[in-house]
Design a protein around this motif. Structure first.
Motif, PDB file in Angstrom:
ATOM      1  N   THR A 185      -9.616  -6.766  44.464  1.00 41.90           N
ATOM      2  CA  THR A 185      -9.178  -5.569  43.751  1.00 41.90           C
ATOM      3  C   THR A 185      -7.737  -5.696  43.298  1.00 41.90           C
ATOM      4  OG1 THR A 185      -8.550  -4.483  45.837  1.00 41.90           O
ATOM      5  CG2 THR A 185     -10.755  -4.026  44.979  1.00 41.90           C
TER       6      THR A 185
ATOM      7  N   THR B 174      -6.107   3.606  48.967  1.00 43.95           N
ATOM      8  CA  THR B 174      -6.536   4.881  49.542  1.00 43.95           C
ATOM      9  C   THR B 174      -8.054   5.020  49.467  1.00 43.95           C
ATOM     10  OG1 THR B 174      -4.456   5.947  48.912  1.00 43.95           O
ATOM     11  CG2 THR B 174      -6.325   7.393  49.366  1.00 43.95           C
ATOM     12  N   ILE B 175      -8.628   4.656  48.331  1.00 45.99           N
ATOM     13  CA  ILE B 175     -10.084   4.724  48.164  1.00 45.99           C
ATOM     14  C   ILE B 175     -10.773   3.744  49.111  1.00 45.99           C
ATOM     15  CG2 ILE B 175     -11.991   4.339  46.547  1.00 45.99           C
ATOM     16  CD1 ILE B 175     -10.021   5.195  44.305  1.00 45.99           C
TER      17      ILE B 175
ATOM     18  N   GLU C  17      -8.643   1.722  40.765  1.00 44.67           N
ATOM     19  CA  GLU C  17      -9.015   3.073  41.197  1.00 44.67           C
ATOM     20  C   GLU C  17     -10.087   3.728  40.320  1.00 44.67           C
ATOM     21  OE1 GLU C  17      -5.566   5.571  41.063  1.00 44.67           O
ATOM     22  OE2 GLU C  17      -5.411   5.521  38.872  1.00 44.67           O
ATOM     23  N   LYS C  18     -10.143   3.355  39.046  1.00 49.79           N
ATOM     24  CA  LYS C  18     -11.029   4.047  38.110  1.00 49.79           C
ATOM     25  C   LYS C  18     -12.502   3.777  38.391  1.00 49.79           C
ATOM     26  CE  LYS C  18     -11.588   5.066  33.185  1.00 49.79           C
ATOM     27  NZ  LYS C  18     -11.087   4.823  31.817  1.00 49.79           N
TER      28      LYS C  18
ATOM     29  N   SER D  18      -2.081  -3.667  44.658  1.00 51.51           N
ATOM     30  CA  SER D  18      -2.341  -2.520  43.783  1.00 51.51           C
ATOM     31  C   SER D  18      -1.241  -1.475  43.941  1.00 51.51           C
ATOM     32  CB  SER D  18      -3.688  -1.888  44.121  1.00 51.51           C
ATOM     33  OG  SER D  18      -4.756  -2.732  43.748  1.00 51.51           O
TER      34      SER D  18
ATOM     35  N   GLU E  22     -14.921   2.969  43.309  1.00 49.12           N
ATOM     36  CA  GLU E  22     -15.821   3.799  44.118  1.00 49.12           C
ATOM     37  C   GLU E  22     -17.268   3.624  43.669  1.00 49.12           C
ATOM     38  OE1 GLU E  22     -16.305   8.439  45.657  1.00 49.12           O
ATOM     39  OE2 GLU E  22     -14.598   7.852  44.402  1.00 49.12           O
TER      40      GLU E  22
ATOM     41  N   ASN F 276      -5.424  -2.622  41.181  1.00 49.25           N
ATOM     42  CA  ASN F 276      -5.353  -1.390  40.394  1.00 49.25           C
ATOM     43  C   ASN F 276      -6.730  -0.987  39.857  1.00 49.25           C
ATOM     44  OD1 ASN F 276      -2.620  -1.216  40.893  1.00 49.25           O
ATOM     45  ND2 ASN F 276      -1.998  -2.022  38.895  1.00 49.25           N
TER      46      ASN F 276
ATOM     47  N   ASP G  85      -1.810   1.657  42.402  1.00 53.10           N
ATOM     48  CA  ASP G  85      -2.475   2.940  42.168  1.00 53.10           C
ATOM     49  C   ASP G  85      -3.136   3.414  43.463  1.00 53.10           C
ATOM     50  OD1 ASP G  85      -4.614   1.238  42.418  1.00 53.10           O
ATOM     51  OD2 ASP G  85      -5.469   1.638  40.446  1.00 53.10           O
ATOM     52  N   LYS G  86      -4.227   4.146  43.373  1.00 51.05           N
ATOM     53  CA  LYS G  86      -4.875   4.708  44.550  1.00 51.05           C
ATOM     54  C   LYS G  86      -5.994   3.820  45.118  1.00 51.05           C
ATOM     55  CE  LYS G  86      -3.996   9.469  43.032  1.00 51.05           C
ATOM     56  NZ  LYS G  86      -4.633  10.757  42.643  1.00 51.05           N
ATOM     57  N   THR G  87      -6.032   2.560  44.703  1.00 50.05           N
ATOM     58  CA  THR G  87      -7.108   1.666  45.150  1.00 50.05           C
ATOM     59  C   THR G  87      -7.180   1.581  46.672  1.00 50.05           C
ATOM     60  OG1 THR G  87      -6.988   0.340  43.133  1.00 50.05           O
ATOM     61  CG2 THR G  87      -8.021  -0.676  45.041  1.00 50.05           C
TER      62      THR G  87
END
Length: 330
Positions: free
Chosen positions: A14, A51-52, A18-19, A45, A22, A16, A47-49
């Motif tokens: 992974t 966290t996901i 996040e889009k 990353s 999931e 970045n 971004d929120k990767t």
């Protein structure tokens, strides 16, 4: 869901993501034949990767193993790391933004079970857009990279196809047995020869690379994807031309016209240069032999071009010299 005695791993990288990550993880978890572990190496990353990913790990602690790289490794080295960390008998490679068909794992494992000598199995794919809608329905992933196994009248030799035409294998469709790790890692790559092609090279040379014509993933095309929609449109327009081209290069049909020999010259030179640089970097006798063989094929095609139309040949050579392209390395 079905279980198997063999342990199944997924090596996923992974960056970045996040889009789409999931959706991809849910498609991997929702397999008719379940996976045992998902090893994820995140390449710094911002971004929120992460966290996901951690939310999935909290929900499925026995399946997810997440590693955050202290520095950016980029794709080749990151996949090398992810594969090395897998403990399963079978290791599926995965990108962060595709979608797996529910039967992907079961189908691939079925190919392994039917072919005891198989060490790697890859598949075809469909294309989807940013909203998961299928696009370019008239053309599959294989056709977009000029791999036309289904259109050949004779069984395709994957190794010869790889050497002469270039890569046909997309890593996101590949599964390998853990036994191949000692001779596949570390990857041997150059700018024009990345990890997908390296794995195809190793396995096809061993005659242990198998395929299924099933389209088992939805390969996503979006603004951040290396393979752009524009290139896909170009490939779609050239499907018939590319099929003829491939048969020329593989000597399935004879070259007759100047443009036939020109196509062979161009293809052989591109492949020659690729293996030339591999040999320069790794000093591998097999790379040297391949580059010399391709160089001779290039030179033979040049001779036939000259015989066919001297004026067009000299004009082409003049343009090549001016732009310093297709020059044999000393």
């Amino acid at each position: 869901m079905i279980k198997t005695e063999n342990m199944i791993s997924v090596a996923l990288c992974t960056y970045n993501g996040e889009k789409y990550i999931e959706k991809q993880l849910n498609s991997i978890l929702n397999q008719t034949l379940t996976v045992d572990e998902i090893v994820i190496c995140d390449d710094c990353s911002s971004d929120k990767t992460i966290t996901i990913l951690n939310s999935f790990k909290e929900k499925y602690p026995s399946i997810f193993r997440i590693y955050s790289n202290p520095e950016n490794l980029r794709s080749n080295k990151n996949f090398e790391k992810a594969i090395s960390l897998c403990t399963g008998d079978f290791i599926f490679l995965s990108d962060q933004d595709d979608l797996w068909k529910p039967e992907k794992v079961e189908t691939i494992i079925g190919v392994f079970n039917s072919n005891p000598s198989a060490e790697g199995v890859f598949s075809d794919a469909i294309f989807v857009d940013e909203n998961d809608s299928e696009i370019h329905k008239e053309m599959s992933l294989w056709e977009s990279v000029c791999f036309f196994d289904k259109q050949n009248d004779i069984p395709i030799n994957l190794y010869e196809s790889l050497l002469n035409l270039g890569n046909f294998l997309t890593g996101a469709t590949l599964c390998i047995k853990k036994e191949v790790i000692p001779f596949c890692i570390p990857f041997q790559t150059v700018d024009t020869f990345i990890h997908d092609e390296w794995l195809a090279y190793v396995l096809s040379k061993r005659n242990t690379l198998f395929l299924t014509k099933e389209k088992l993933i939805s390969y996503r095309l979006h603004s951040n994807q290396q393979l752009g929609v524009g290139k896909i449109k170009d490939a779609r327009k050239k499907i018939g031309k590319n099929e003829h081209h491939n048969k020329l290069i593989l000597n399935i049909i004879p070259a007759k016209k100047f443009n036939d020999f020109k196509a062979k010259s161009r293809a052989y030179f591109y492949q020659y240069e690729k293996y030339y640089f591999l040999n320069e970097k790794y000093k591998n006798e097999n790379y040297y032999e391949i580059s010399e063989s391709l160089k001779q094929k290039y030179l033979d095609a040049e001779i036939e071009m000259r015989k066919n139309n001297l004026i067009l040949y000299l004009l082409r050579k003049y343009k090549d010299q001016r732009k310093n392209r297709r020059q044999i390395h000393k």
